[in-house]
Design a protein around this motif. Structure first.
Motif, PDB file in Angstrom:
ATOM      1  N   ASP A 117      25.531   5.083  -5.528  1.00  0.00           N
ATOM      2  CA  ASP A 117      25.745   6.387  -4.870  1.00  0.00           C
ATOM      3  C   ASP A 117      26.123   6.215  -3.405  1.00  0.00           C
ATOM      4  N   GLU A 118      25.466   5.285  -2.707  1.00  0.00           N
ATOM      5  CA  GLU A 118      25.793   5.036  -1.302  1.00  0.00           C
ATOM      6  C   GLU A 118      27.209   4.489  -1.164  1.00  0.00           C
ATOM      7  N   ARG A 121      29.884   7.260  -1.576  1.00  0.00           N
ATOM      8  CA  ARG A 121      30.007   8.176  -0.439  1.00  0.00           C
ATOM      9  C   ARG A 121      30.753   7.555   0.742  1.00  0.00           C
ATOM     10  N   ASN A 122      30.995   6.256   0.705  1.00  0.00           N
ATOM     11  CA  ASN A 122      31.662   5.556   1.793  1.00  0.00           C
ATOM     12  C   ASN A 122      33.124   5.325   1.397  1.00  0.00           C
ATOM     13  N   ALA A 126      34.005   2.806  -1.522  1.00  0.00           N
ATOM     14  CA  ALA A 126      34.005   3.590  -2.764  1.00  0.00           C
ATOM     15  C   ALA A 126      34.560   2.829  -3.976  1.00  0.00           C
TER      16      ALA A 126
END
Length: 143
Positions: A117-118, A121-122, A126
């Motif tokens: 998930d982290e 979000r980048n 991604a």
């Protein structure tokens, strides 16, 4: 596999009848199949670097045959590119596996320890959220 005297003409017939005329090597005691590709990964080419993984990642790799995810990586050693063969080391620096990495050492350094998930979000990281660092099909675990 059987090693026999090549000058004798009836060795194939004897072997087919169950009478091995030489030394017989059987692999039936192996718990799993070792493919030529996995042998090449384990032994055939030099590594370009390494990643050190935490205890949870080690357990998932060894006991479950899982792929290596960025969240389990603690450290990166060396300079490698996506598609290179690297070593996978445990927290003590012991090589526990080897595989084809899906990202460069710079990208792995940025992604290490981050959840899927982290990563998603980048914008820069991604693409690493969509696939593991080392897929289990591209990984040989030594333990």
């Amino acid at each position: 596999m059987a090693i026999v005297n090549g000058k004798e003409t009836d060795n194939i017939a004897k072997t087919a009848e169950g009478r091995c005329p030489g030394t017989l090597f059987a692999c039936s005691a192996l718990p799993h199949e070792i493919t030529p590709r996995k042998l090449w990964l384990a032994l055939g080419d030099a590594t370009r670097g390494a990643v050190n993984v935490d205890g949870g990642a080690k357990q998932a790799l060894v006991q479950q045959g899982a792929s290596l995810l960025a969240v389990g990586v603690q450290a990166v050693d060396g300079c490698f590119e996506a598609g290179d063969i690297i070593d996978v080391k445990d927290a003590d620096g012991v090589v526990i596996g080897r595989g084809i990495v899906g990202a460069s050492s710079d990208a792995v350094m940025l992604a290490r320890g981050k959840t899927t998930d982290e990563l998603a979000r980048n914008r820069l990281l991604a693409p690493m959220a969509e696939k593991p660092l080392i897929h289990r099909d591209d990984l040989v675990v030594f333990e």
